[in-house]
Write a protein that holds these residues in place. Sequence first.
Motif, short mmCIF file in Angstrom:
data_model
loop_
_atom_site.label_atom_id
_atom_site.label_comp_id
_atom_site.label_asym_id
_atom_site.label_seq_id
_atom_site.Cartn_x
_atom_site.Cartn_y
_atom_site.Cartn_z
N HIS A 60 -8.87 -7.68 -3.73
CA HIS A 60 -8.98 -6.95 -2.46
C HIS A 60 -7.94 -5.84 -2.38
N LYS A 93 -9.18 -1.85 -2.46
CA LYS A 93 -9.03 -0.98 -1.28
C LYS A 93 -8.24 0.27 -1.61
N THR A 96 0.83 -1.20 0.00
CA THR A 96 0.00 0.00 0.00
C THR A 96 0.87 1.26 0.00
#
Length: 110
Positions: A90, A94, A60
């Motif tokens: 996923h 996100k 991320t």
Amino acid sequence: TYKRIWQVVGSPDSLSILAYNGDEVIGFAMGRFETFYDLTGYNLVEIVVAKAHQNKGLGTIIMQELETRVKALGGKMVHLDAVNDDIHEHFYTKLGYKNVTNFKAKSKFL
């Protein structure tokens, strides 16, 4: 591996990010800017996080830094091809990525 990496980072329009733990590379993202009709986008070719560092937020962080740099360099979008499984779905969802409905990936083995 070297050839694949060089094909991307050897491009004059490439942008890559490396994540380190001391002197050890523990993750990276690489791709290149491309022009699509009237906008410049970034084609994310590869993002990799070392197994020992997965599921800790590093992917991320790499993606967020990549998006910041792409935008600062004039990129209007990031596009990528991802493995069709729940883990990748996923991860990218996100981060705000959406499935493209007007394109289909095609390939042919020769």
